[in-house]
Every structure is written in structure tokens, then in C-alpha cells.
Scaffold this motif. Structure first.
Motif, PDB file in Angstrom:
ATOM      1  N   VAL A  95      -3.055  11.230  17.581  1.00  0.00           N
ATOM      2  CA  VAL A  95      -3.264  10.193  16.579  1.00  0.00           C
ATOM      3  C   VAL A  95      -1.948  10.008  15.834  1.00  0.00           C
ATOM      4  N   TYR A  96      -1.360   8.823  16.016  1.00  0.00           N
ATOM      5  CA  TYR A  96      -0.038   8.568  15.430  1.00  0.00           C
ATOM      6  C   TYR A  96      -0.111   8.079  13.992  1.00  0.00           C
ATOM      7  N   GLY A  97      -1.188   7.385  13.651  1.00  0.00           N
ATOM      8  CA  GLY A  97      -1.290   6.850  12.301  1.00  0.00           C
ATOM      9  C   GLY A  97      -2.649   6.247  12.058  1.00  0.00           C
ATOM     10  N   GLN A  98      -2.900   5.876  10.810  1.00  0.00           N
ATOM     11  CA  GLN A  98      -4.164   5.231  10.492  1.00  0.00           C
ATOM     12  C   GLN A  98      -4.043   4.419   9.206  1.00  0.00           C
ATOM     13  N   TYR A  99      -4.827   3.357   9.169  1.00  0.00           N
ATOM     14  CA  TYR A  99      -5.042   2.631   7.912  1.00  0.00           C
ATOM     15  C   TYR A  99      -6.479   2.874   7.517  1.00  0.00           C
ATOM     16  N   SER A 100      -6.698   3.247   6.259  1.00  0.00           N
ATOM     17  CA  SER A 100      -8.055   3.495   5.787  1.00  0.00           C
ATOM     18  C   SER A 100      -8.439   2.468   4.730  1.00  0.00           C
ATOM     19  N   PRO A 101      -9.465   1.637   4.984  1.00  0.00           N
ATOM     20  CA  PRO A 101      -9.918   0.692   3.952  1.00  0.00           C
ATOM     21  C   PRO A 101     -10.565   1.402   2.770  1.00  0.00           C
ATOM     22  N   GLN A 102     -11.024   2.640   2.983  1.00  0.00           N
ATOM     23  CA  GLN A 102     -11.637   3.397   1.890  1.00  0.00           C
ATOM     24  C   GLN A 102     -10.584   3.853   0.875  1.00  0.00           C
ATOM     25  N   THR A 103      -9.483   4.414   1.373  1.00  0.00           N
ATOM     26  CA  THR A 103      -8.413   4.886   0.484  1.00  0.00           C
ATOM     27  C   THR A 103      -7.310   3.850   0.327  1.00  0.00           C
ATOM     28  N   ASN A 104      -7.335   2.818   1.177  1.00  0.00           N
ATOM     29  CA  ASN A 104      -6.376   1.713   1.138  1.00  0.00           C
ATOM     30  C   ASN A 104      -4.932   2.216   1.180  1.00  0.00           C
ATOM     31  N   ASP A 105      -4.638   3.001   2.205  1.00  0.00           N
ATOM     32  CA  ASP A 105      -3.278   3.495   2.391  1.00  0.00           C
ATOM     33  C   ASP A 105      -2.950   3.554   3.880  1.00  0.00           C
ATOM     34  N   ILE A 106      -1.676   3.725   4.171  1.00  0.00           N
ATOM     35  CA  ILE A 106      -1.196   3.841   5.546  1.00  0.00           C
ATOM     36  C   ILE A 106      -0.649   5.244   5.730  1.00  0.00           C
ATOM     37  N   LEU A 152       0.825  -1.207   0.000  1.00  0.00           N
ATOM     38  CA  LEU A 152       0.000   0.000   0.000  1.00  0.00           C
ATOM     39  C   LEU A 152       0.860   1.258   0.000  1.00  0.00           C
ATOM     40  N   PRO A 153       0.302   2.376  -0.455  1.00  0.00           N
ATOM     41  CA  PRO A 153       1.017   3.642  -0.352  1.00  0.00           C
ATOM     42  C   PRO A 153       1.216   4.021   1.119  1.00  0.00           C
ATOM     43  N   VAL A 154       2.425   4.464   1.460  1.00  0.00           N
ATOM     44  CA  VAL A 154       2.713   4.970   2.807  1.00  0.00           C
ATOM     45  C   VAL A 154       2.850   6.478   2.692  1.00  0.00           C
ATOM     46  N   LYS A 155       2.071   7.196   3.513  1.00  0.00           N
ATOM     47  CA  LYS A 155       2.022   8.645   3.412  1.00  0.00           C
ATOM     48  C   LYS A 155       2.241   9.291   4.767  1.00  0.00           C
ATOM     49  N   SER A 156       2.489  10.579   4.751  1.00  0.00           N
ATOM     50  CA  SER A 156       2.579  11.382   5.962  1.00  0.00           C
ATOM     51  C   SER A 156       1.467  12.418   5.905  1.00  0.00           C
ATOM     52  N   GLY A 157       0.786  12.639   7.032  1.00  0.00           N
ATOM     53  CA  GLY A 157      -0.316  13.593   7.016  1.00  0.00           C
ATOM     54  C   GLY A 157      -0.627  14.152   8.386  1.00  0.00           C
ATOM     55  N   ASP A 158      -1.435  15.202   8.414  1.00  0.00           N
ATOM     56  CA  ASP A 158      -1.875  15.812   9.670  1.00  0.00           C
ATOM     57  C   ASP A 158      -3.086  15.037  10.187  1.00  0.00           C
ATOM     58  N   LEU A 159      -2.908  14.361  11.299  1.00  0.00           N
ATOM     59  CA  LEU A 159      -3.953  13.483  11.819  1.00  0.00           C
ATOM     60  C   LEU A 159      -4.581  14.004  13.106  1.00  0.00           C
ATOM     61  N   GLY A 160      -4.142  15.150  13.563  1.00  0.00           N
ATOM     62  CA  GLY A 160      -4.694  15.695  14.800  1.00  0.00           C
ATOM     63  C   GLY A 160      -3.900  15.241  16.014  1.00  0.00           C
ATOM     64  N   ASN A 161      -4.261  15.766  17.154  1.00  0.00           N
ATOM     65  CA  ASN A 161      -3.557  15.462  18.393  1.00  0.00           C
ATOM     66  C   ASN A 161      -3.768  14.003  18.820  1.00  0.00           C
ATOM     67  N   ILE A 220       7.106   5.807  15.372  1.00  0.00           N
ATOM     68  CA  ILE A 220       6.816   5.658  13.939  1.00  0.00           C
ATOM     69  C   ILE A 220       6.816   4.192  13.549  1.00  0.00           C
ATOM     70  N   LEU A 221       7.840   3.465  13.979  1.00  0.00           N
ATOM     71  CA  LEU A 221       7.942   2.052  13.635  1.00  0.00           C
ATOM     72  C   LEU A 221       6.784   1.257  14.232  1.00  0.00           C
ATOM     73  N   ASN A 222       6.498   1.486  15.511  1.00  0.00           N
ATOM     74  CA  ASN A 222       5.402   0.788  16.170  1.00  0.00           C
ATOM     75  C   ASN A 222       4.075   1.081  15.462  1.00  0.00           C
ATOM     76  N   THR A 223       3.890   2.353  15.077  1.00  0.00           N
ATOM     77  CA  THR A 223       2.662   2.754  14.384  1.00  0.00           C
ATOM     78  C   THR A 223       2.568   2.089  13.021  1.00  0.00           C
ATOM     79  N   TYR A 224       3.666   2.058  12.303  1.00  0.00           N
ATOM     80  CA  TYR A 224       3.659   1.419  10.979  1.00  0.00           C
ATOM     81  C   TYR A 224       3.297  -0.067  11.093  1.00  0.00           C
TER      82      TYR A 224
END
Length: 205
Positions: free
Chosen positions: A99-110, A88-97, A128-132
Motif C-alpha cells: 500500500v503506497y498511499g491513501q486518501y481518507s474522507p474520514q480524516t481528510n488527509d493524504i 489537505l495535510p500530507v503525512k507519512s505513515g505505516d500502511l502495510g505491505n 511517491i509522486l505518482n501516489t501523491y
């Protein structure tokens, strides 16, 4: 062709076909690939991690944000092979306070928090590693449920199915008790255990 002839033909097929190729030969069906057990997955992922120098903290801390995303993407390609799922695509984004990371089944990315990804501290590098690993496990769970089952453990697979397709995913959006229910639901417990196991094998806890 008589029933007797059909039976004899079927028995000859059973005698000459390797078990794993039986469905493909008889009906033209391909048997789904089976992923390794969690123990083997976590071990192979940790071994792969040490084969990529830029993932090591002493090099990582001097990389740019884009270089960090690129090296995680390279790692994701190898992890996906181990887990018998699509990369899957691995991206960086603003997720709010908080929230370290997310997987979205809608966009199918990490997505990993941009605040984490931009930090040079070892503490945030470990997060970062634990979140990934955690979000990648969610990707694996959804791949099994939405695309193709490759998980060999039926009990584990069934717990994900009940959680997501029968009871529904609990996002923990309604107070303290909501968070507790979110925390202990099977898909979150499994993702947490998986990430912790990889981190232990990396000797990074």
C-alpha cells in the motif's frame, strides 16, 4: 407591486447584471467556482512542480523525512489552488505491505507510505509522486461530492457520484475478482489516468 411591475423589474435586472453575477445579484447566491479541465490541471500542476527545487530528485534524495513531508505539503497547497479545493495535510505513515498511499474522507488527509518516503532510490521517488497525484485526485473527487462541485465535466462527475453514492466504493477486499472490480471502478480509473497524465507531463515515466 403588480405582476407587470415585478416582471419589468426582473427584466431590468437581466439587462444590467453580468451573467456570472446573476444569481448573486438576484438572490444573494454565490456561483460556485469552476475548476479547470483535467488537461489544464495536469499542465499547471507540472509547471508548478518545476518551480519548487526541492521536489527535484537530485535535491530530494538528500532531504530528511520531515523535509520531504514539508515540501510535499508546500506542493499540496499549490495543487489545491489549481484544483479549486481545500489543501489537505500530507503525512507519512505505516500502511502495510503493497500500500503506497491513501486518501481518507474520514480524516481528510493524504498519507504516503513511510517506507517509500524514507527511501533514497529514484524508483521510490517516482512512486511517491505518482501516489501523491493519485491520492490527491481522490481528494478532489470527494471534495466535489461532499462539499462543493467544481468539476466542469458532468459525465465525469456523474460517474463518481454513481460509483460512490449509488453503487458504493469497492475496496477490493474479496479475492481476485474483488480486486478487478476495485481496479476498474470510475474513481480509481480516473485517479490512475490523472496521475499518469501528470507524470507524462513531468517526463518522469
Amino acid at each position: 407591486m403588480s405582476i407587470l411591475e415585478t416582471t419589468e423589474s426582473f427584466e431590468k435586472t437581466l439587462e444590467t447584471v453580468e451573467p456570472k453575477n446573476f444569481l448573486e445579484t438576484l438572490y444573494g447566491m454565490n456561483e460556485a467556482e469552476t475548476a479547470p479541465s483535467m488537461e489544464i490541471q495536469t499542465r499547471e500542476i507540472s509547471e508548478t512542480f518545476f518551480e519548487i527545487p526541492k521536489l527535484q530528485y537530485e535535491i530530494w534524495k538528500d532531504l530528511s523525512l520531515q523535509e520531504r513531508i514539508d515540501i510535499l505539503q508546500q506542493f499540496e497547497t499549490e495543487v489545491a489552488k489549481i484544483e479549486c479545493r481545500e489543501a489537505l495535510p500530507v503525512k507519512s505513515g505505516d500502511l502495510g505491505n503493497c500500500v503506497y498511499g491513501q486518501y481518507s474522507p474520514q480524516t481528510n488527509d493524504i498519507i504516503i507510505s513511510k517506507n517509500l518516503m524514507e527511501s533514497d532510490s529514484r524508483e521510490n521517488y517516482l512512486q511517491i509522486l505518482n501516489t501523491y497525484f493519485h491520492e490527491g485526485r481522490h481528494a478532489y473527487q470527494f471534495y466535489n461530492l461532499l462539499k462543493e462541485r467544481v468539476e466542469p465535466n458532468s459525465e465525469l462527475y456523474n460517474s463518481w457520484n454513481v460509483n460512490l453514492n449509488v453503487l458504493g466504493y469497492n475496496s477490493g477486499d474479496y479475492g481476485l475478482f474483488g480486486y478487478e472490480e476495485y481496479y476498474v471502478q470510475p474513481v480509481e480509473t480516473d485517479a490512475r489516468i490523472f496521475a499518469e497524465e501528470v507524470m507524462i507531463k513531468l517526463d518522469l515515466r
